[in-house]
Design a protein around this motif. Structure first.
Motif, short mmCIF file in Angstrom:
data_model
loop_
_atom_site.label_atom_id
_atom_site.label_comp_id
_atom_site.label_asym_id
_atom_site.label_seq_id
_atom_site.Cartn_x
_atom_site.Cartn_y
_atom_site.Cartn_z
N LEU A 109 0.83 -1.20 0.00
CA LEU A 109 0.00 0.00 0.00
C LEU A 109 0.87 1.25 0.00
N VAL A 110 1.89 1.25 0.85
CA VAL A 110 2.79 2.40 0.96
C VAL A 110 3.59 2.57 -0.32
N LEU A 111 3.99 1.46 -0.92
CA LEU A 111 4.71 1.53 -2.20
C LEU A 111 3.87 2.20 -3.27
N VAL A 112 2.63 1.76 -3.42
CA VAL A 112 1.80 2.22 -4.53
C VAL A 112 1.41 3.68 -4.37
N HIS A 113 0.83 4.06 -3.22
CA HIS A 113 0.36 5.44 -3.14
C HIS A 113 1.52 6.41 -3.07
N GLY A 114 2.68 5.97 -2.57
CA GLY A 114 3.83 6.86 -2.55
C GLY A 114 4.43 7.08 -3.93
N ARG A 115 4.59 6.01 -4.68
CA ARG A 115 5.27 6.11 -5.97
C ARG A 115 4.36 6.64 -7.07
N GLU A 116 3.15 6.08 -7.18
CA GLU A 116 2.27 6.46 -8.28
C GLU A 116 1.67 7.85 -8.09
N VAL A 117 1.38 8.24 -6.86
CA VAL A 117 0.71 9.52 -6.63
C VAL A 117 1.71 10.66 -6.57
N TRP A 118 2.74 10.53 -5.72
CA TRP A 118 3.66 11.65 -5.52
C TRP A 118 4.96 11.53 -6.30
N GLY A 119 5.36 10.29 -6.60
CA GLY A 119 6.64 10.10 -7.26
C GLY A 119 7.76 9.71 -6.33
N TYR A 120 7.44 9.32 -5.08
CA TYR A 120 8.49 8.84 -4.18
C TYR A 120 9.19 7.63 -4.82
N PRO A 121 10.53 7.59 -4.81
CA PRO A 121 11.26 6.51 -5.49
C PRO A 121 11.31 5.24 -4.64
N LYS A 122 10.15 4.62 -4.45
CA LYS A 122 10.05 3.49 -3.52
C LYS A 122 10.19 2.15 -4.21
N LYS A 123 10.82 1.22 -3.48
CA LYS A 123 10.91 -0.18 -3.87
C LYS A 123 10.57 -1.03 -2.66
#
Length: 271
Positions: A109-123
């Motif tokens: 959940l944290v991966l998806v909303h962070g990366r797709e919404v804001w652009g956080y470079p999460k893995k």
């Protein structure tokens, strides 16, 4: 559109957090390291028009299930490890912030909303903190691994109490994300943006000490941050409030880092 509704478009589990309302009010324990880096390395990680400084911030956070005023504001505990470079835009007021180079989380959940919404470079990665931050200690160890490859080991130690105003994550901060939006009619990118996100921190039980860290790049999990000196470590228990999808957006250029293909297809070392 409200932030919570945007996140819901990507991940329906969001509805378990404050009925899909605005993101915020999350309790988190932070292990933080500040250090000096080599500008030769750091400039390659920062896209124009941002200008890198020699200040590097590394953190490990334990984000806890959170309830405020009888309302569950965060339902999914997770770890997050990140590394960022303090940057600015020349001659432009209010442009300073922490450009995020690489983040690892252990919850989808944290991966998806962070990366797709804001652009956080999460893995997605696997993380551990010893002892758990629920226990008071003057020393904590942490680690990050991915697909069986060990990437990061760190320690904060000799921790002594300090005023909360000296804690790096206190007050209003601006993480900066490099958001890339694919084009819908061609193969390529339609937009490359630097998104400034306002985060307001409250801090308690703040401490300062010494620290050490070892970063081992894995194939295509490259964190070429270069040599670090003058490491100072911190521990604190915080509530952070995440305000807004795009507090400020700036058109970005390509990151200067060249792609290293030398390890392509090679199996990472396991521990």
């Amino acid at each position: 559109m409200k932030q919570g509704l945007v996140c819901r478009n990507y991940e329906l589990d969001w509805m378990a957090c404050d009925e899909g309302a605005e993101l915020g009010r999350i309790d988190a324990d932070y292990l933080i390291m500040t250090a000096k880096g080599d500008l030769e390395y750091l400039r390659k990680l920062v896209p124009a028009p941002l200008e890198a400084t020699d200040e590097v911030v590394i953190y490990m956070g334990w984000f806890k299930e959170t309830e405020k005023d009888g309302v569950k504001t965060w339902a999914y505990p997770f770890h997050e490890w990140g590394v960022g470079i303090k940057t600015r835009i020349k001659d432009e007021p209010g442009s300073e912030g922490l450009f995020l180079v690489q983040l690892y989380v252990d919850d989808d959940l944290v991966l998806v909303h962070g990366r797709e919404v804001w652009g956080y470079p999460k893995k997605i990665g696997q993380m551990a903190i010893t002892p758990p931050t629920s226990e008071d200690s003057d020393q904590y160890d942490f680690s990050v691994s991915r697909r069986g490859a060990h990437l990061v080991s760190g320690r904060v130690e000799n921790l002594q109490a300090i005023p909360k105003e000296e804690f790096p994550f206190f007050g209003t901060q601006f993480p900066i994300c490099y958001r890339q939006t694919p084009a819908n009619t061609t193969a390529g990118l339609e937009k490359k943006e630097l998104v400034y996100v306002q985060v307001d921190y409250e801090a308690n039980d703040t401490m300062k000490g010494t620290g050490s860290i070892a970063i081992q790049d894995g194939p295509f999990d490259q964190i070429p941050i270069g040599p670090l000196t003058d490491i100072t470590s911190y521990f604190g228990r915080c509530t952070f409030n995440h305000n807004g999808i795009a507090h400020r957006v700036v058109e970005a250029s390509e990151i200067a880092r060249p792609v290293d293909l030398s390890r392509a297809g090679k199996t990472p070392a396991t521990v």
